[in-house]
Scaffold this motif. Sequence first.
Motif, PDB file in Angstrom:
ATOM      1  N   MET A   1     -17.877 -75.519   2.556  1.00 34.45           N
ATOM      2  CA  MET A   1     -16.942 -74.856   1.627  1.00 34.45           C
ATOM      3  C   MET A   1     -15.540 -74.780   2.257  1.00 34.45           C
ATOM      4  N   ILE A   2     -14.540 -75.166   1.474  1.00 31.24           N
ATOM      5  CA  ILE A   2     -13.158 -75.077   1.954  1.00 31.24           C
ATOM      6  C   ILE A   2     -12.723 -73.615   1.888  1.00 31.24           C
ATOM      7  N   VAL A   3     -12.106 -73.131   2.969  1.00 29.40           N
ATOM      8  CA  VAL A   3     -11.552 -71.774   2.959  1.00 29.40           C
ATOM      9  C   VAL A   3     -10.033 -71.892   3.070  1.00 29.40           C
ATOM     10  N   VAL A   4      -9.317 -71.295   2.105  1.00 26.72           N
ATOM     11  CA  VAL A   4      -7.854 -71.254   2.181  1.00 26.72           C
ATOM     12  C   VAL A   4      -7.472 -69.891   2.746  1.00 26.72           C
ATOM     13  N   HIS A   5      -6.809 -69.922   3.908  1.00 25.73           N
ATOM     14  CA  HIS A   5      -6.338 -68.673   4.521  1.00 25.73           C
ATOM     15  C   HIS A   5      -4.983 -68.384   3.876  1.00 25.73           C
ATOM     16  N   HIS A   6      -5.018 -67.458   2.952  1.00 26.92           N
ATOM     17  CA  HIS A   6      -3.930 -67.306   1.977  1.00 26.92           C
ATOM     18  C   HIS A   6      -3.119 -66.041   2.240  1.00 26.92           C
ATOM     19  N   LEU A   7      -1.828 -66.231   2.478  1.00 28.18           N
ATOM     20  CA  LEU A   7      -0.904 -65.116   2.674  1.00 28.18           C
ATOM     21  C   LEU A   7      -0.244 -64.816   1.335  1.00 28.18           C
ATOM     22  N   TYR A  26     -13.594 -73.600  -3.705  1.00 32.48           N
ATOM     23  CA  TYR A  26     -13.000 -73.090  -2.461  1.00 32.48           C
ATOM     24  C   TYR A  26     -13.109 -71.579  -2.434  1.00 32.48           C
ATOM     25  N   GLU A  27     -12.901 -71.075  -1.216  1.00 36.22           N
ATOM     26  CA  GLU A  27     -12.922 -69.624  -1.016  1.00 36.22           C
ATOM     27  C   GLU A  27     -11.514 -69.212  -0.584  1.00 36.22           C
ATOM     28  N   VAL A  28     -11.064 -68.050  -1.033  1.00 37.33           N
ATOM     29  CA  VAL A  28      -9.748 -67.558  -0.612  1.00 37.33           C
ATOM     30  C   VAL A  28      -9.945 -66.407   0.370  1.00 37.33           C
ATOM     31  N   LYS A  29      -9.382 -66.562   1.574  1.00 37.13           N
ATOM     32  CA  LYS A  29      -9.397 -65.435   2.509  1.00 37.13           C
ATOM     33  C   LYS A  29      -7.970 -64.892   2.550  1.00 37.13           C
ATOM     34  N   ARG A  30      -7.829 -63.628   2.176  1.00 36.66           N
ATOM     35  CA  ARG A  30      -6.484 -63.066   2.005  1.00 36.66           C
ATOM     36  C   ARG A  30      -5.929 -62.422   3.271  1.00 36.66           C
ATOM     37  N   TYR A  31      -4.617 -62.582   3.445  1.00 39.38           N
ATOM     38  CA  TYR A  31      -3.874 -61.938   4.526  1.00 39.38           C
ATOM     39  C   TYR A  31      -2.620 -61.337   3.886  1.00 39.38           C
ATOM     40  N   GLU A  32      -2.214 -60.149   4.354  1.00 46.40           N
ATOM     41  CA  GLU A  32      -1.049 -59.479   3.760  1.00 46.40           C
ATOM     42  C   GLU A  32       0.117 -59.487   4.736  1.00 46.40           C
ATOM     43  N   ARG A  33       1.292 -59.805   4.215  1.00 48.42           N
ATOM     44  CA  ARG A  33       2.505 -59.753   5.045  1.00 48.42           C
ATOM     45  C   ARG A  33       2.809 -58.306   5.444  1.00 48.42           C
ATOM     46  N   ASP A  34       3.428 -58.151   6.619  1.00 49.73           N
ATOM     47  CA  ASP A  34       3.958 -56.844   6.989  1.00 49.73           C
ATOM     48  C   ASP A  34       5.129 -56.556   6.038  1.00 49.73           C
ATOM     49  N   PRO A  35       5.111 -55.431   5.320  1.00 46.64           N
ATOM     50  CA  PRO A  35       6.161 -55.195   4.321  1.00 46.64           C
ATOM     51  C   PRO A  35       7.560 -55.089   4.923  1.00 46.64           C
ATOM     52  N   GLN A  36       7.665 -54.683   6.215  1.00 44.35           N
ATOM     53  CA  GLN A  36       8.992 -54.568   6.846  1.00 44.35           C
ATOM     54  C   GLN A  36       9.496 -55.933   7.329  1.00 44.35           C
ATOM     55  N   THR A  37       8.670 -56.598   8.129  1.00 45.73           N
ATOM     56  CA  THR A  37       9.126 -57.848   8.757  1.00 45.73           C
ATOM     57  C   THR A  37       8.829 -59.082   7.900  1.00 45.73           C
ATOM     58  N   MET A  38       7.945 -58.938   6.943  1.00 50.99           N
ATOM     59  CA  MET A  38       7.474 -60.057   6.102  1.00 50.99           C
ATOM     60  C   MET A  38       6.641 -61.075   6.891  1.00 50.99           C
ATOM     61  N   LEU A  39       6.331 -60.775   8.155  1.00 50.50           N
ATOM     62  CA  LEU A  39       5.531 -61.718   8.950  1.00 50.50           C
ATOM     63  C   LEU A  39       4.045 -61.603   8.590  1.00 50.50           C
ATOM     64  N   ASP A  58     -12.393 -76.351   6.819  1.00 50.13           N
ATOM     65  CA  ASP A  58     -13.385 -77.081   6.031  1.00 50.13           C
ATOM     66  C   ASP A  58     -14.484 -77.443   7.028  1.00 50.13           C
ATOM     67  N   ALA A  59     -15.553 -76.653   7.043  1.00 50.06           N
ATOM     68  CA  ALA A  59     -16.561 -76.733   8.106  1.00 50.06           C
ATOM     69  C   ALA A  59     -15.860 -76.607   9.462  1.00 50.06           C
ATOM     70  N   GLU A  60     -15.979 -77.605  10.340  1.00 46.58           N
ATOM     71  CA  GLU A  60     -15.393 -77.451  11.680  1.00 46.58           C
ATOM     72  C   GLU A  60     -13.927 -77.916  11.743  1.00 46.58           C
ATOM     73  N   ILE A  61     -13.398 -78.384  10.601  1.00 44.55           N
ATOM     74  CA  ILE A  61     -12.022 -78.905  10.590  1.00 44.55           C
ATOM     75  C   ILE A  61     -11.043 -77.803  10.201  1.00 44.55           C
ATOM     76  N   THR A  62      -9.923 -77.741  10.929  1.00 44.51           N
ATOM     77  CA  THR A  62      -8.839 -76.810  10.575  1.00 44.51           C
ATOM     78  C   THR A  62      -7.586 -77.646  10.331  1.00 44.51           C
ATOM     79  N   VAL A  63      -6.923 -77.416   9.200  1.00 44.72           N
ATOM     80  CA  VAL A  63      -5.686 -78.155   8.919  1.00 44.72           C
ATOM     81  C   VAL A  63      -4.592 -77.153   8.556  1.00 44.72           C
ATOM     82  N   ALA A  64      -3.446 -77.270   9.242  1.00 39.72           N
ATOM     83  CA  ALA A  64      -2.267 -76.452   8.936  1.00 39.72           C
ATOM     84  C   ALA A  64      -1.173 -77.385   8.435  1.00 39.72           C
ATOM     85  N   GLU A  65      -0.080 -76.805   7.947  1.00 39.49           N
ATOM     86  CA  GLU A  65       1.110 -77.514   7.452  1.00 39.49           C
ATOM     87  C   GLU A  65       0.823 -78.056   6.043  1.00 39.49           C
TER      88      GLU A  65
END
Length: 223
Positions: A1-7, A26-39, A58-65
């Motif tokens: 299953m593809i997991v999108v690490h979603h900000l 796909y599955e969505v794994k959520r992350y929240e920005r810091d409201p002050q820094t937006m990071l 995607d299983a053992e593969i990680t892709v960024a960008e």
Amino acid sequence: MIVVHHLNNSRSQRILWLLEELGIEYEVKRYERDPQTMLAPSALKAVHPLGKSPVITDAEITVAESGAIIEYLVDTYGQGRLVPEAGTPQRLRYTYWLHFAEGSAMLPLLLKLIFNRVETSSMPFFAKPVAKGIARKVKGTFVEPALIQHFDYMNNELAATGWFAGEEFSAADVQMSFPLEAAAARGGLDSKWPHLTDFLQRIHARPAYKRALERGGEYDIIG
Ligand SMILES: N[C@@H](CCC(=O)N[C@@H](CS)C(=O)NCC(=O)O)C(=O)O
């Protein structure tokens, strides 16, 4: 299953959209920005050392960008969809716009965001006029002219077919959605560039785009 690490409010929204266009689960794994820094929260660094979004696993593969993720998904799961045939002029345009989005279009938008923050951020009173003066000068002499130059160029390029890579909608249009949405939200893009605003209206009306918004949650960049 593809997991999108979603900000929230981020470029990863376009990855959700691509997956909806391709009809891939796909599955969505959520992350929240810091409201002050937006990071992004440091938890994202456990997925990829830069801790930025989008990143997919995607299983053992990680892709960024974003561009690399789009290429990976289209190559692995697209079965020839959303990419022009190899060796055609359309394929070259596709590759060009896939890179242009992050390599060229985002730079003046990011500079505008940064220098706007310089103008409004808190600092000792004696430093404020100097900082504001520098920010205005950089925006007036470099950032705003560069934005107009890029908008004019992209608008002309869309005039013939309405899509970036030729007659057909492609994943290059997905990649180009983010700079154009950011431009409309905070870069001054408006109806003076009708092919660009029309492009945004057409992509926002696509059922897959709407489904991706439901999966992704808050997306203020849409403007
Ligand atoms: N060129 C990268 C840019 C990634 C990026 O800067 N993502 C932003 C979200 S739009 C981010 O993660 N910002 C939070 C942070 O830098 O902590 C891509 O297209 O994937």
